[in-house]
Design a protein around this motif. Sequence first.
Motif, PDB file in Angstrom:
ATOM      1  N   ASP A  72       0.855  -1.190   0.000  1.00 23.82           N
ATOM      2  CA  ASP A  72       0.000   0.000   0.000  1.00 23.82           C
ATOM      3  C   ASP A  72       0.888   1.236   0.000  1.00 23.82           C
ATOM      4  O   ASP A  72       1.714   1.420   0.907  1.00 23.82           O
ATOM      5  N   ALA A  73       0.729   2.076  -1.005  1.00 25.80           N
ATOM      6  CA  ALA A  73       1.556   3.285  -1.097  1.00 25.80           C
ATOM      7  C   ALA A  73       1.390   4.144   0.154  1.00 25.80           C
ATOM      8  O   ALA A  73       0.283   4.349   0.646  1.00 25.80           O
ATOM      9  N   GLY A  74       2.541   4.606   0.706  1.00 28.43           N
ATOM     10  CA  GLY A  74       2.524   5.454   1.894  1.00 28.43           C
ATOM     11  C   GLY A  74       2.356   4.701   3.199  1.00 28.43           C
ATOM     12  O   GLY A  74       2.457   5.296   4.277  1.00 28.43           O
ATOM     13  N   GLU A  75       2.092   3.407   3.135  1.00 27.42           N
ATOM     14  CA  GLU A  75       1.848   2.644   4.359  1.00 27.42           C
ATOM     15  C   GLU A  75       2.679   1.363   4.411  1.00 27.42           C
ATOM     16  O   GLU A  75       2.372   0.447   5.181  1.00 27.42           O
ATOM     17  N   THR A  76       3.730   1.306   3.596  1.00 24.14           N
ATOM     18  CA  THR A  76       4.519   0.080   3.492  1.00 24.14           C
ATOM     19  C   THR A  76       5.997   0.377   3.716  1.00 24.14           C
ATOM     20  O   THR A  76       6.544   1.309   3.119  1.00 24.14           O
ATOM     21  N   LEU A  77       6.627  -0.426   4.560  1.00 26.98           N
ATOM     22  CA  LEU A  77       8.083  -0.367   4.735  1.00 26.98           C
ATOM     23  C   LEU A  77       8.689  -1.612   4.107  1.00 26.98           C
ATOM     24  O   LEU A  77       8.322  -2.744   4.463  1.00 26.98           O
ATOM     25  N   LEU A  78       9.586  -1.404   3.165  1.00 34.50           N
ATOM     26  CA  LEU A  78      10.362  -2.504   2.591  1.00 34.50           C
ATOM     27  C   LEU A  78      11.646  -2.636   3.395  1.00 34.50           C
ATOM     28  O   LEU A  78      12.420  -1.678   3.509  1.00 34.50           O
ATOM     29  N   PHE A  79      11.888  -3.806   3.947  1.00 35.98           N
ATOM     30  CA  PHE A  79      13.062  -4.044   4.786  1.00 35.98           C
ATOM     31  C   PHE A  79      13.909  -5.132   4.136  1.00 35.98           C
ATOM     32  O   PHE A  79      13.549  -6.302   4.134  1.00 35.98           O
ATOM     33  N   PHE A  80      15.003  -4.711   3.511  1.00 42.09           N
ATOM     34  CA  PHE A  80      15.955  -5.649   2.911  1.00 42.09           C
ATOM     35  C   PHE A  80      17.048  -5.958   3.933  1.00 42.09           C
ATOM     36  O   PHE A  80      17.868  -5.094   4.257  1.00 42.09           O
ATOM     37  N   ASP A  81      17.068  -7.189   4.444  1.00 42.55           N
ATOM     38  CA  ASP A  81      18.017  -7.571   5.499  1.00 42.55           C
ATOM     39  C   ASP A  81      19.131  -8.446   4.925  1.00 42.55           C
ATOM     40  O   ASP A  81      18.955  -9.130   3.914  1.00 42.55           O
ATOM     41  N   GLU A  82      20.271  -8.408   5.606  1.00 42.72           N
ATOM     42  CA  GLU A  82      21.472  -9.173   5.215  1.00 42.72           C
ATOM     43  C   GLU A  82      21.900  -8.842   3.783  1.00 42.72           C
ATOM     44  O   GLU A  82      22.182  -9.723   2.970  1.00 42.72           O
ATOM     45  N   ILE A  83      21.954  -7.546   3.487  1.00 40.71           N
ATOM     46  CA  ILE A  83      22.271  -7.160   2.104  1.00 40.71           C
ATOM     47  C   ILE A  83      23.757  -7.341   1.774  1.00 40.71           C
ATOM     48  O   ILE A  83      24.141  -7.191   0.609  1.00 40.71           O
ATOM     49  N   GLN A  84      24.570  -7.689   2.774  1.00 39.17           N
ATOM     50  CA  GLN A  84      25.967  -8.006   2.429  1.00 39.17           C
ATOM     51  C   GLN A  84      26.021  -9.237   1.521  1.00 39.17           C
ATOM     52  O   GLN A  84      26.988  -9.426   0.786  1.00 39.17           O
ATOM     53  N   ASP A  85      24.961 -10.063   1.541  1.00 39.61           N
ATOM     54  CA  ASP A  85      24.896 -11.217   0.655  1.00 39.61           C
ATOM     55  C   ASP A  85      24.325 -10.869  -0.715  1.00 39.61           C
ATOM     56  O   ASP A  85      24.366 -11.695  -1.630  1.00 39.61           O
ATOM     57  N   PHE A  86      23.812  -9.649  -0.853  1.00 45.69           N
ATOM     58  CA  PHE A  86      23.235  -9.231  -2.127  1.00 45.69           C
ATOM     59  C   PHE A  86      23.367  -7.714  -2.288  1.00 45.69           C
ATOM     60  O   PHE A  86      22.377  -6.977  -2.332  1.00 45.69           O
ATOM     61  N   PRO A  87      24.607  -7.224  -2.364  1.00 44.10           N
ATOM     62  CA  PRO A  87      24.821  -5.769  -2.420  1.00 44.10           C
ATOM     63  C   PRO A  87      24.201  -5.106  -3.646  1.00 44.10           C
ATOM     64  O   PRO A  87      23.955  -3.899  -3.645  1.00 44.10           O
ATOM     65  N   GLU A  88      23.904  -5.895  -4.687  1.00 44.82           N
ATOM     66  CA  GLU A  88      23.310  -5.324  -5.907  1.00 44.82           C
ATOM     67  C   GLU A  88      21.984  -4.605  -5.641  1.00 44.82           C
ATOM     68  O   GLU A  88      21.606  -3.692  -6.383  1.00 44.82           O
ATOM     69  N   ILE A  89      21.291  -5.010  -4.565  1.00 50.68           N
ATOM     70  CA  ILE A  89      19.988  -4.396  -4.284  1.00 50.68           C
ATOM     71  C   ILE A  89      20.126  -2.906  -4.013  1.00 50.68           C
ATOM     72  O   ILE A  89      19.176  -2.134  -4.179  1.00 50.68           O
ATOM     73  N   ALA A  90      21.328  -2.460  -3.617  1.00 50.91           N
ATOM     74  CA  ALA A  90      21.534  -1.043  -3.307  1.00 50.91           C
ATOM     75  C   ALA A  90      21.306  -0.156  -4.525  1.00 50.91           C
ATOM     76  O   ALA A  90      20.945   1.022  -4.388  1.00 50.91           O
ATOM     77  N   THR A  91      21.487  -0.697  -5.726  1.00 49.00           N
ATOM     78  CA  THR A  91      21.235   0.081  -6.945  1.00 49.00           C
ATOM     79  C   THR A  91      19.784   0.532  -7.014  1.00 49.00           C
ATOM     80  O   THR A  91      19.465   1.584  -7.587  1.00 49.00           O
ATOM     81  N   SER A  92      18.889  -0.242  -6.421  1.00 44.99           N
ATOM     82  CA  SER A  92      17.456   0.079  -6.490  1.00 44.99           C
ATOM     83  C   SER A  92      17.075   1.281  -5.631  1.00 44.99           C
ATOM     84  O   SER A  92      15.987   1.849  -5.806  1.00 44.99           O
ATOM     85  N   LEU A  93      17.941   1.688  -4.694  1.00 44.17           N
ATOM     86  CA  LEU A  93      17.560   2.751  -3.756  1.00 44.17           C
ATOM     87  C   LEU A  93      17.264   4.056  -4.474  1.00 44.17           C
ATOM     88  O   LEU A  93      16.358   4.804  -4.095  1.00 44.17           O
ATOM     89  N   LYS A  94      18.035   4.343  -5.517  1.00 41.70           N
ATOM     90  CA  LYS A  94      17.781   5.547  -6.308  1.00 41.70           C
ATOM     91  C   LYS A  94      16.360   5.529  -6.859  1.00 41.70           C
ATOM     92  O   LYS A  94      15.639   6.550  -6.805  1.00 41.70           O
ATOM     93  N   PHE A  95      15.927   4.384  -7.358  1.00 45.03           N
ATOM     94  CA  PHE A  95      14.620   4.285  -8.007  1.00 45.03           C
ATOM     95  C   PHE A  95      13.482   4.311  -6.982  1.00 45.03           C
ATOM     96  O   PHE A  95      12.408   4.844  -7.261  1.00 45.03           O
ATOM     97  N   PHE A  96      13.728   3.746  -5.779  1.00 44.61           N
ATOM     98  CA  PHE A  96      12.708   3.833  -4.728  1.00 44.61           C
ATOM     99  C   PHE A  96      12.559   5.269  -4.234  1.00 44.61           C
ATOM    100  O   PHE A  96      11.449   5.725  -3.943  1.00 44.61           O
ATOM    101  N   LYS A  97      13.675   5.995  -4.155  1.00 43.32           N
ATOM    102  CA  LYS A  97      13.604   7.402  -3.748  1.00 43.32           C
ATOM    103  C   LYS A  97      12.823   8.214  -4.791  1.00 43.32           C
ATOM    104  O   LYS A  97      11.956   9.031  -4.444  1.00 43.32           O
ATOM    105  N   GLU A  98      13.110   7.982  -6.048  1.00 45.05           N
ATOM    106  CA  GLU A  98      12.420   8.719  -7.124  1.00 45.05           C
ATOM    107  C   GLU A  98      10.939   8.343  -7.187  1.00 45.05           C
ATOM    108  O   GLU A  98      10.082   9.186  -7.468  1.00 45.05           O
TER     109      GLU A  98
END
Length: 448
Positions: A87-113
């Motif tokens: 639900d937009a505005g009511e959802t927290l996405l929590f990516f845990d243990e990202i040291q095993d998948f650092p590629e997910i950090a590229t998505s942060l720009k797109f989530f911010k936008e």
Amino acid sequence: MSYLIRKTDTFLRNWKKNPDRYPLIIKGARQVGKTETIRKFAKENYKNLVEINFITEPAYKTIIDEGFSADNILKLISRIDPSKHFDAGETLLFFDEIQDFPEIATSLKFFKENGKYDVICSGSLLGVQYHRIASISVGYKTDYQMYSMDFEEFLWAKGYQEQVISDMLEHMLSGTPFSASEQNTFSNLFLEYCILGGMPAIVSNYIAKGTFEGSLQLQRQLLTDYENDIIKYAEGLDKAKILSVYRSIPAQLAKENKKFQYSRIVKGARSKDYMGCVEWLKDAGLITLCDCLQFPELPLRGNVCENKYKVYISDTGLLVASLDDEAQVDLRANKNLGVYKGALYENFAAEAFIKQGYGLYYYSKENSTLEEDFFIRSSNELIPVEVKSNTNRSKSMAQLIKSDTYPDIRHGIKFTTGNIGISDDIITFPYFCTFLLKRYMEMQKIFK
């Protein structure tokens, strides 16, 4: 077990209040309480928590297969698990243990936008992968460093209210000694904290049982987990060397001269063979380094000796747990810190300084005629800080204050087993006040 209140709780609430908030990356060593704190925050502030752990749920490493846009990632998450709600505005996405998948950090720009969903990333040993994570998310994230519990959080866990901590600070500011009852109570609490350290699971176990039963086993299991992490994540380095460095630290701290020496790891060891190991342990959040100043003067940064430093364990409780069995019995049964007394108090002070945001610096003259444990600074003054396992006079500190050779130094601060006192521009506090040093410095008029 009930939730232990953390200072990170306040940070997260303030982050949520910012209408222009960026995706958040919470760094910290294993078991400092990152996941539990984020879950508690999510429960209190969002309708939906979408939590993905890249170690236990490796299938989610496919969520970037169609690109890094928020819509594509959410679509692939829901394909794997249709029960997750967004639900937009009511959802927290929590990516845990990202040291095993650092590629997910590229998505942060797109989530911010995109702006419809809040994102928090976390993981253990993030520092080891962090240069890579930072480079692919630069400008689109907020960083937060989380540590194990400090003494103030331990007091909260024991049921002490803010008024007690305010009173402690007022004693420091006014120079009024604690009563015998206060001194005894806080000293005993401080010793408990030194033995336990600040790992939430260990503190929770202690609070629940009211005794130290099981605490040593929990600590030693955590030490084993750390060593397993070294074996798993230390790519491109000699894992045996990293383990040797980590295991050598308690004995190094027990020396009179606490400067870290590679020759103490194995005979004939050279710094060039081991320096990368020290950096790896630092990046992993398992140790902290205290740099040696070339000369006790301002500024602090840019005034350090290369390859001359002390090494501390990031959580004093884990240092205690790494001592031999005889020392354990002596410490827990008799409250006797033995030959490790100076090492434990110094490690605790270093830990408390780091948790307050201070850098770590010390000074040792080549001929050892002048040595000082730590230094902090005010706006225009360099302040030596000494951690003494007794109440003896501080010869080095007195020399630094009185000599015209050190014009930046006019006052000193000493932490001891004793009470509050002021003498010859040296201000003495009990150890249990260490966590309040920064607040004291900000409010004490003599340092303005």
